[in-house]
Scaffold this motif. Structure first.
Motif, PDB file in Angstrom:
ATOM      1  N   THR A   1      37.878  41.062  48.323  1.00  0.00           N
ATOM      2  CA  THR A   1      39.394  40.753  48.153  1.00  0.00           C
ATOM      3  C   THR A   1      39.609  40.940  46.539  1.00  0.00           C
ATOM      4  O   THR A   1      38.853  40.858  45.669  1.00  0.00           O
ATOM      5  N   LEU A   2      40.837  41.276  46.144  1.00  0.00           N
ATOM      6  CA  LEU A   2      41.542  41.462  44.634  1.00  0.00           C
ATOM      7  C   LEU A   2      41.240  40.185  43.801  1.00  0.00           C
ATOM      8  O   LEU A   2      41.012  40.251  42.769  1.00  0.00           O
ATOM      9  N   ARG A   3      41.242  39.184  44.666  1.00  0.00           N
ATOM     10  CA  ARG A   3      40.892  37.817  43.822  1.00  0.00           C
ATOM     11  C   ARG A   3      39.623  37.779  43.450  1.00  0.00           C
ATOM     12  O   ARG A   3      39.490  37.040  42.183  1.00  0.00           O
ATOM     13  N   ASN A   4      38.621  38.179  44.173  1.00  0.00           N
ATOM     14  CA  ASN A   4      37.285  38.281  43.674  1.00  0.00           C
ATOM     15  C   ASN A   4      36.986  39.503  42.635  1.00  0.00           C
ATOM     16  O   ASN A   4      36.428  39.254  41.610  1.00  0.00           O
ATOM     17  N   SER A   5      37.586  40.547  43.032  1.00  0.00           N
ATOM     18  CA  SER A   5      37.336  41.747  42.306  1.00  0.00           C
ATOM     19  C   SER A   5      37.862  41.957  41.090  1.00  0.00           C
ATOM     20  O   SER A   5      37.266  42.608  40.022  1.00  0.00           O
ATOM     21  N   LEU A   6      39.027  41.185  40.758  1.00  0.00           N
ATOM     22  CA  LEU A   6      39.709  41.235  39.846  1.00  0.00           C
ATOM     23  C   LEU A   6      39.560  39.904  38.633  1.00  0.00           C
ATOM     24  O   LEU A   6      40.242  39.745  37.812  1.00  0.00           O
ATOM     25  N   LYS A   7      38.357  39.070  38.969  1.00  0.00           N
ATOM     26  CA  LYS A   7      38.114  37.874  38.398  1.00  0.00           C
ATOM     27  C   LYS A   7      38.135  38.184  36.576  1.00  0.00           C
ATOM     28  O   LYS A   7      38.480  37.424  35.705  1.00  0.00           O
ATOM     29  N   SER A   8      37.601  39.319  36.297  1.00  0.00           N
ATOM     30  CA  SER A   8      37.429  39.721  34.825  1.00  0.00           C
ATOM     31  C   SER A   8      38.609  39.651  34.030  1.00  0.00           C
ATOM     32  O   SER A   8      38.865  39.888  33.013  1.00  0.00           O
ATOM     33  N   PHE A   9      39.987  39.837  35.021  1.00  0.00           N
ATOM     34  CA  PHE A   9      41.206  39.632  34.363  1.00  0.00           C
ATOM     35  C   PHE A   9      41.688  38.139  33.985  1.00  0.00           C
ATOM     36  O   PHE A   9      42.609  37.918  33.448  1.00  0.00           O
ATOM     37  N   ASN A  10      40.954  37.410  34.074  1.00  0.00           N
ATOM     38  CA  ASN A  10      41.043  35.589  33.849  1.00  0.00           C
ATOM     39  C   ASN A  10      42.391  35.468  34.611  1.00  0.00           C
ATOM     40  O   ASN A  10      43.299  35.006  33.796  1.00  0.00           O
ATOM     41  N   LEU A  11      42.531  35.727  35.750  1.00  0.00           N
ATOM     42  CA  LEU A  11      43.879  35.349  36.487  1.00  0.00           C
ATOM     43  C   LEU A  11      44.152  33.804  36.452  1.00  0.00           C
ATOM     44  O   LEU A  11      43.378  32.893  36.621  1.00  0.00           O
ATOM     45  N   SER A  12      45.481  33.544  36.251  1.00  0.00           N
ATOM     46  CA  SER A  12      45.987  32.145  36.161  1.00  0.00           C
ATOM     47  C   SER A  12      45.863  31.549  37.583  1.00  0.00           C
ATOM     48  O   SER A  12      45.930  32.330  38.826  1.00  0.00           O
ATOM     49  N   ASP A  13      45.815  30.228  37.843  1.00  0.00           N
ATOM     50  CA  ASP A  13      45.964  29.476  39.070  1.00  0.00           C
ATOM     51  C   ASP A  13      47.066  29.904  39.867  1.00  0.00           C
ATOM     52  O   ASP A  13      47.136  30.316  41.149  1.00  0.00           O
TER      53      ASP A  13
ATOM     54  N   PRO B   1      41.283  46.628  48.066  1.00  0.00           N
ATOM     55  CA  PRO B   1      42.180  47.342  47.312  1.00  0.00           C
ATOM     56  C   PRO B   1      42.716  48.504  48.151  1.00  0.00           C
ATOM     57  O   PRO B   1      43.762  49.142  48.020  1.00  0.00           O
ATOM     58  N   GLU B   2      41.791  49.101  49.352  1.00  0.00           N
ATOM     59  CA  GLU B   2      42.094  49.930  50.040  1.00  0.00           C
ATOM     60  C   GLU B   2      43.478  49.821  51.063  1.00  0.00           C
ATOM     61  O   GLU B   2      44.042  50.688  51.432  1.00  0.00           O
ATOM     62  N   GLN B   3      44.045  48.339  50.897  1.00  0.00           N
ATOM     63  CA  GLN B   3      44.988  48.139  51.641  1.00  0.00           C
ATOM     64  C   GLN B   3      46.330  48.220  50.849  1.00  0.00           C
ATOM     65  O   GLN B   3      47.567  48.146  51.545  1.00  0.00           O
ATOM     66  N   LEU B   4      46.129  48.314  49.764  1.00  0.00           N
ATOM     67  CA  LEU B   4      47.250  48.596  48.834  1.00  0.00           C
ATOM     68  C   LEU B   4      47.973  49.755  48.449  1.00  0.00           C
ATOM     69  O   LEU B   4      47.123  50.566  48.173  1.00  0.00           O
ATOM     70  N   SER B   5      49.135  50.124  48.822  1.00  0.00           N
ATOM     71  CA  SER B   5      49.879  51.313  48.400  1.00  0.00           C
ATOM     72  C   SER B   5      49.941  51.522  47.163  1.00  0.00           C
ATOM     73  O   SER B   5      49.551  50.763  46.042  1.00  0.00           O
TER      74      SER B   5
ATOM     75  N   VAL C   1      42.966  49.355  38.689  1.00  0.00           N
ATOM     76  CA  VAL C   1      42.719  50.245  39.831  1.00  0.00           C
ATOM     77  C   VAL C   1      41.069  50.698  40.024  1.00  0.00           C
ATOM     78  O   VAL C   1      40.221  50.503  40.978  1.00  0.00           O
ATOM     79  N   LYS C   2      40.413  50.936  38.717  1.00  0.00           N
ATOM     80  CA  LYS C   2      39.071  51.301  38.683  1.00  0.00           C
ATOM     81  C   LYS C   2      38.121  50.043  38.886  1.00  0.00           C
ATOM     82  O   LYS C   2      37.238  50.072  39.387  1.00  0.00           O
ATOM     83  N   THR C   3      38.646  48.722  38.368  1.00  0.00           N
ATOM     84  CA  THR C   3      37.947  47.554  38.588  1.00  0.00           C
ATOM     85  C   THR C   3      37.860  47.036  39.979  1.00  0.00           C
ATOM     86  O   THR C   3      36.970  46.700  40.576  1.00  0.00           O
ATOM     87  N   ALA C   4      39.157  47.165  40.710  1.00  0.00           N
ATOM     88  CA  ALA C   4      39.433  46.859  42.120  1.00  0.00           C
ATOM     89  C   ALA C   4      38.427  47.764  43.093  1.00  0.00           C
ATOM     90  O   ALA C   4      37.770  47.023  43.828  1.00  0.00           O
ATOM     91  N   PHE C   5      38.479  48.832  43.046  1.00  0.00           N
ATOM     92  CA  PHE C   5      37.606  49.814  43.603  1.00  0.00           C
ATOM     93  C   PHE C   5      36.476  49.918  43.691  1.00  0.00           C
ATOM     94  O   PHE C   5      35.291  50.237  44.371  1.00  0.00           O
ATOM     95  N   ASN C   6      35.777  49.459  42.218  1.00  0.00           N
ATOM     96  CA  ASN C   6      34.245  49.327  41.962  1.00  0.00           C
ATOM     97  C   ASN C   6      33.611  48.223  42.855  1.00  0.00           C
ATOM     98  O   ASN C   6      32.332  48.306  43.213  1.00  0.00           O
TER      99      ASN C   6
END
Length: 261
Positions: A218-230, A242-246, A208-213
Motif C-alpha cells: 500500500t502507499l502507506r508502506n511504499s511511501l514511508k521514505s517521505f516521512n508522512l505525518s500521522d 499504486p496501480e489503483q490510482l489514476s 510515482v517511481k517510489t510507489a511502483f518500486n
C-alpha cells in the motif's frame, strides 16, 4: 521501395528494418503536420519511413547512430542535406539543432532503448507537442495502460500526466528484416493543454517511481521514505496500491505530500 539489403542490420543497435511501405505510411500519417513544422525521426535506417515524412513535413530531421545508415541516407536522400544528425539520441543535446524550438518525434524505435526515448521526451515535453512511433507491443501497451491494469506502472503514469496516449495498431514480425521475435505496436502521444501540472512535477516523478518500486505494498508502506505525518497517513488514499490510482489521483497525492507539515 528501397533495397533493404544495402545496410546490414546490427544486433548491438537493436536494428530491425521495416520493409512494408504501407505500414511506414500509416506511421507517418499518425502525426498532425500542422501542429509543428519540425519533425525528428529517430533511427531512420534506410529511410522507409523517412520518404513519407519528407512528403508531409515542412522540415524533417533524422538522428542516426549507425555510420553505415548515415552514409546510405546521404546517398539516397539528398534533400535531407544538413538535416542528418549522426549522433546517439539519448546522449545528444538536441538543442544544438533545435535551439529551443518546438519539434515532434517519430520513429521505428530500437526495443532496447525505447523506454529511455520516452523518458527523454518527457524531460523535453515543453518542446515536443506530439510523438508517434513503434515499440515492442508490450511496451506500447504499458505506456497506454490505465489504472487497474497489471501493466500500468511508472511509464504509464508519467507519460499520461503530460500526454494523451493512444495505441494505434499492431505490427507483425514478418514486415521487418530481420524479423523480431515479438509483435510491435504503434502509439501516438499528443501533449495535453495545458501540460503544466497543478503540483510539483519533480516531486510527482519521485512519488510515482517510489510507489511502483514496491507496487505490491500500500502507499502507506511504499511511501514511508517521505516521512508522512500521522494526519496524512490517515487519508484513505494511502490504503491503496499504486496501480489503483489514476493519473489525476497521483497528482492529488503529490499535492498532499507537498502540503504535509
Amino acid at each position: 521501395m528501397k533495397n533493404n539489403q544495402q545496410v546490414k542490420a546490427k544486433k548491438h543497435l537493436g536494428q530491425h528494418f521495416l520493409t512494408d511501405t504501407n505500414i511506414a505510411q500509416k506511421i507517418a500519417d499518425s502525426l498532425d503536420y500542422n501542429a509543428t513544422e519540425k519533425i525528428l525521426e529517430i533511427g531512420p535506417g534506410m529511410g522507409v519511413l523517412t520518404q513519407f515524412l519528407l512528403e508531409r513535413a515542412k522540415e524533417t530531421y533524422v538522428i542516426e547512430i549507425d555510420p553505415e545508415s548515415v552514409d546510405y541516407l546521404k546517398t539516397h536522400f539528398t534533400s535531407l542535406a544538413n538535416h542528418i544528425i549522426p549522433e546517439d539520441f539519448l546522449k545528444f543535446d538536441l538543442n544544438r539543432v533545435f535551439n529551443g524550438a518546438s519539434f515532434s518525434i517519430i520513429g521505428n524505435f530500437p526495443y532496447n532503448i525505447s523506454t529511455q526515448i520516452v523518458f527523454k521526451t518527457l524531460e523535453m515535453r515543453a518542446q515536443i507537442p506530439q510523438f508517434a512511433g513503434m515499440f515492442q507491443k508490450e511496451v506500447a501497451l504499458r505506456i497506454c495502460a490505465k489504472e487497474g491494469s497489471k501493466v500500468y506502472g511508472i511509464l504509464s503514469v508519467l507519460t499520461q500526466a503530460f500526454y494523451k496516449a493512444e495505441y494505434l495498431f499492431t505490427v507483425p514480425p514478418s514486415v521487418f528484416n530481420p524479423p523480431p521475435k515479438v509483435d510491435s505496436g504503434v502509439l501516438r502521444l499528443t501533449r495535453k493543454t495545458p501540460y503544466q501540472l497543478e503540483c510539483d512535477e519533480a516531486l510527482l516523478f519521485k512519488v510515482v517511481k517510489t510507489a511502483f518500486n514496491q507496487r505490491r505494498k500500500t502507499l502507506r508502506n511504499s511511501l514511508k521514505s517521505f516521512n508522512l505525518s500521522d494526519n496524512l497517513k490517515a487519508n484513505t488514499i494511502f490504503d491503496q496500491r499504486p496501480e489503483q490510482l489514476s493519473v489525476s489521483q497521483f497528482i492529488n497525492l503529490t499535492q498532499l505530500l507537498s502540503n504535509d507539515t
